[in-house]
Design a protein around this motif. Structure first.
Motif: not given
Ligand SMILES: NC(=O)C1=CN([C@@H]2O[C@H](COP(=O)(O)OP(=O)(O)OC[C@H]3O[C@@H](n4cnc5c(N)ncnc54)[C@H](OP(=O)(O)O)[C@@H]3O)[C@@H](O)[C@H]2O)C=CC1
Ligand SMILES: O=C(O)C1=N[C@H](C(=O)O)C[C@H](O)C1
Length: 274
Positions: A152-156, A166-169, A202-209, A219-221
């Motif tokens: 799981a990775e997030l881009l805002e 990162p954004s609160g959202t 690493e397995r299990g990381e959640i990236g937020v950029a 925008e949030h993806t």
């Protein structure tokens, strides 16, 4: 004939991008009235008419630097994180409900919110759009069904003036993903992959950029990546009015609620977001 009461609203952060959008929505509404418009001590908007400041006409409400909410009103705060604690305390003293949209809150402010919500009703959300509220719910459902083997990775993306990252959202969506897969976000979130932090994922990381630039409203993806495929869930905001309308819907909703800490999901009847 139904006679719904007009809800008086105080806006904190009146001269800001959201403050002005909120004032316009209130002036154009027939179910709310602007009780007060509050901005920073020494701020450039003080003494101006709030309607004119928001790009409309004079409405007889002058921007002031002190929040003094009256009973039966609701405070809507979209200001800055460092200003929030004082506003929460003011609402408790006055026994007035609060809608809080400000992001980048300190842990101590989140604790203060929980304590205050024993005495007053509070709706706190990093994003008051209906679309993002649904996206957050969907994110948890998808993450729970895919499990940790999908990365799981997030881009805002936000405008160049945004102060927090990162954004609160993004943080809220990441929290829903973590919770749905039994992870604690604090332990697995990665916001920096450069320099000394560079290494294979690493397995299990959640990236937020976070990307900052131009006038992007928000925008949030959320991406779920696996071998040979990628699932993306995206929300794009094209107008700040979506946040303002959501927050004012929350203000009308919370006006008659018992003390408690509520979310936008409660306001639209979606229950726990995870
Ligand atoms: N929950 C949601 O749906 C959304 C949340 N937000 C969040 O709302 C917040 C505001 O965003 P935005 O309007 O773009 O930001 P702005 O910087 O445009 O507005 C913030 C306003 O608050 C004022 N302010 C600063 N300190 C105080 C104080 N002590 N008391 C009262 N007002 C104060 C600022 O004055 P000055 O400029 O003079 O310092 C400014 O006018 C941010 O945290 C943002 O992330 C934004 C959009 C949607
Ligand atoms: O600062 C903004 O503009 C926004 N902030 C909120 C956040 O931090 O998530 C919500 C929205 O994306 C716009």
């Amino acid at each position: 004939m139904t006679t719904e009461r007009l809800v008086p609203i105080s806006i904190v952060g009146a001269r800001g991008r959201m403050g002005k959008t909120l004032i316009r929505e209130i002036v154009l509404s027939d179910s709310m009235i602007l009780e007060a418009a509050v901005d920073r001590e020494g701020g450039a908007g003080l003494g101006q008419d709030a309607g004119r400041l928001a790009g409309l006409h004079d409405i007889g409400v002058t921007v002031v630097d002190e929040l003094r909410p009256r009973r039966n009103s609701v405070v809507v705060d979209f200001s800055l994180a460092h200003a929030t604690d004082a506003n929460i305390r003011r609402c408790v003293e006055a026994g007035v409900p609060l809608v809080l949209g400000t992001t980048g809150l300190q842990k101590s402010t989140r604790e203060l919110l929980r304590t205050a919500s024993r005495e007053i009703a509070i709706v706190s959300a990093a994003n008051f759009s209906v679309g993002v509220t649904l996206l957050t719910r969907i994110a948890g459902l998808v993450a729970g069904s895919l499990g940790e083997s999908w990365d799981a990775e997030l881009l805002e993306i936000h405008h160049s003036h945004k102060r927090d990252a990162p954004s609160g959202t993004a943080l809220r969506i990441a929290k829903a993903v973590a919770k749905a897969t039994g992870r604690d976000l604090e332990g697995v979130m990665r916001t920096d992959r450069a320099g000394e932090h560079a290494r294979p994922r690493e397995r299990g990381e959640i990236g937020v950029a976070a990307v900052r630039g131009g006038d992007s409203i928000g925008e949030h993806t959320l991406m779920f990546l696996a071998e040979g495929e990628r699932l993306e869930l995206t929300h794009r905001a094209f107008d700040r009015a979506i946040f303002a309308r959501g927050a004012l819907r929350a203000a009308r909703w919370v006006a008659s609620r018992a003390p408690g800490l509520y979310t936008m999901a409660d306001v639209i009847g979606l229950g726990d977001l995870g």
